[in-house]
Enzyme design. Structure first.
Site, PDB file in Angstrom:
ATOM      1  N   CYS A 124       0.841  -1.196   0.000  1.00 33.33           N
ATOM      2  CA  CYS A 124       0.000   0.000   0.000  1.00 33.33           C
ATOM      3  C   CYS A 124       0.883   1.256   0.000  1.00 33.33           C
ATOM      4  O   CYS A 124       1.976   1.247  -0.601  1.00 33.33           O
ATOM      5  CB  CYS A 124      -0.956  -0.026   1.194  1.00 33.33           C
ATOM      6  N   ASP A 193      -3.179   0.929  10.389  1.00 34.61           N
ATOM      7  CA  ASP A 193      -4.396   1.738  10.583  1.00 34.61           C
ATOM      8  C   ASP A 193      -4.856   1.658  12.019  1.00 34.61           C
ATOM      9  O   ASP A 193      -5.385   2.614  12.562  1.00 34.61           O
ATOM     10  CB  ASP A 193      -5.502   1.284   9.633  1.00 34.61           C
TER      11      ASP A 193
HETATM   12  C1  RUB Z   1      -3.726   3.073   3.845  1.00 32.46           C
HETATM   13  C2  RUB Z   1      -3.001   2.035   4.636  1.00 32.46           C
HETATM   14  C3  RUB Z   1      -1.694   2.448   5.244  1.00 32.46           C
HETATM   15  C4  RUB Z   1      -1.946   2.941   6.669  1.00 32.46           C
HETATM   16  C5  RUB Z   1      -0.732   3.638   7.262  1.00 32.46           C
HETATM   17  O1  RUB Z   1      -5.046   2.707   3.519  1.00 32.46           O
HETATM   18  O2  RUB Z   1      -3.465   0.945   4.866  1.00 32.46           O
HETATM   19  O3  RUB Z   1      -0.818   1.367   5.319  1.00 32.46           O
HETATM   20  O4  RUB Z   1      -3.027   3.859   6.672  1.00 32.46           O
HETATM   21  O5  RUB Z   1      -0.418   4.778   6.494  1.00 32.46           O
HETATM   22  P1  RUB Z   1      -5.963   3.713   2.674  1.00 32.46           P
HETATM   23  P2  RUB Z   1       0.423   5.982   7.126  1.00 32.46           P
HETATM   24  O6  RUB Z   1      -5.238   4.020   1.407  1.00 32.46           O
HETATM   25  O7  RUB Z   1      -7.234   2.953   2.463  1.00 32.46           O
HETATM   26  O8  RUB Z   1      -6.177   4.948   3.528  1.00 32.46           O
HETATM   27  O9  RUB Z   1       1.705   5.389   7.612  1.00 32.46           O
HETATM   28  O10 RUB Z   1       0.603   6.937   5.972  1.00 32.46           O
HETATM   29  O11 RUB Z   1      -0.381   6.574   8.227  1.00 32.46           O
END
Ligand code: RUB
Length: 308
Positions: A124, A193
């Site tokens: 992701c 998350d």
């Molecule tokens: C994003 C996702 C990321 C976490 C952490 O999902 O799963 O791995 O949110 O991201 P989506 P960060 O695209 O559905 O929001 O480290 O940037 O907080």
């Protein structure tokens, strides 16, 4: 209110996405709303602020960073409008500043786990995970990255752009190539998350497949997570809701007519049990997932109820 509603819509439609970014955007929207709120009635102030908080929290259900940001940024202990306003402005500003610093600290701490010549796999698009990779690269370590496409929203495309802009050797793979590619990987680094009190990691759908493949191949599995990604309410039995998104993200609606009766399931996140996680890197330190309660207690201020 319109500005706050616009931010809420951007979070819902994923124009603003990633648990950290949505937390900061929510804190900013709440701060701006409170700053402009015109009323001299404390009751009306409280009612409007609480309404604004729920609008933000209800945009996406899985990332606990959202309610945590709203709780930390929007807390007040006051009896007048001006007192409450000033406390919220201070708290929100502090939350936003801390969130930025947290990423730098995570980068510094996590980079110690990467050696010159290591190959990393990420999934992701996580700013926290990328902070580690980019810091190691800036320190002069030669790091190679496999980034998954991350269907259906393909956040992997954001990741490969960010990594290639930073000059990092990056290879894109489709999600189904994770196990095949794992033999070339030293460490998997993903974001978070939500992290539950028992150390389970809730992250983008497919994360648990990376964890399983890493476990089988004896590859390190690290989650990079600010302390506000830990879920306090799981201490009292709450489960993390997994967001189910529109089937159109998987297959365009004009194609659905060709397959009448077929249902499409589009869960946006999955759960990786703690036994597949070697380390959680936060801005406060790096520790095994079994220490989640310490963070919930010491950084978020929730603790087990005392009986009697
Ligand atoms: C994003 C996702 C990321 C976490 C952490 O999902 O799963 O791995 O949110 O991201 P989506 P960060 O695209 O559905 O929001 O480290 O940037 O907080």
């Amino acid at each position: 209110m319109q500005q706050l509603l616009d931010t809420a819509e951007k979070i819902r439609t994923m124009e603003i996405r990633g648990a950290g970014r949505i937390a900061a955007a929510a804190a900013r929207a709440l701060r701006d709303y409170v700053e402009m709120l015109e009323t001299s009635s404390f009751e009306e102030f409280v009612a409007k602020v609480e309404k604004a908080k729920s609008i933000l929290i209800e945009t996406r259900p899985t990332a606990v960073s959202l309610p945590n940001a709203v709780m930390l940024a929007g807390s007040y202990d006051a009896e007048t409008v001006e007192e409450a306003r000033s406390q919220i402005l201070d708290n929100a500003t502090e939350f936003i500043r801390n969130a930025d610093t947290a990423l730098d600290n995570i980068g510094e701490i996590g980079a110690k786990r990467l050696r010159d010549g290591d190959t990393v796999m990420t999934h992701c698009n996580s700013h926290a995970a990328l902070a580690i990779i980019k810091t190691a690269h800036k320190q002069g370590k030669r790091i190679k990255v496999y980034a998954t496409e991350s269907r259906p929203r393909r956040q992997g495309f954001i990741t490969i752009k960010e990594l290639s802009d930073a000059g990092i050797d990056t290879t894109l793979i489709v999600d189904s190539a994770v196990r095949y590619t794992m033999k070339n990987v030293d460490t998997v680094i993903v974001g978070a998350d939500s992290i539950t009190v028992n150390g389970a990691l809730v992250n983008k759908i497919g994360t648990s497949q990376l964890a399983l493949a890493a476990h089988e191949a004896r590859v390190n599995f690290i989650s990079a997570a600010e302390t506000y990604k830990f879920s306090p309410s799981t201490l009292f039995g709450d489960l993390v809701e997994i967001e189910e998104r529109d089937p159109e993200e998987v297959i365009p609606s004009d194609k659905l007519g060709d397959i009448p009766g077929v249902k499409i399931s589009n869960p946006a996140f999955d759960v990786t049990p703690s036994e597949y996680i070697d380390l959680i890197v936060t801005e406060a330190g790096a520790f095994p997932p079994q220490m989640a309660y310490v963070i919930i207690k010491e950084h978020l201020g929730w603790e087990l109820k005392k009986m009697g």
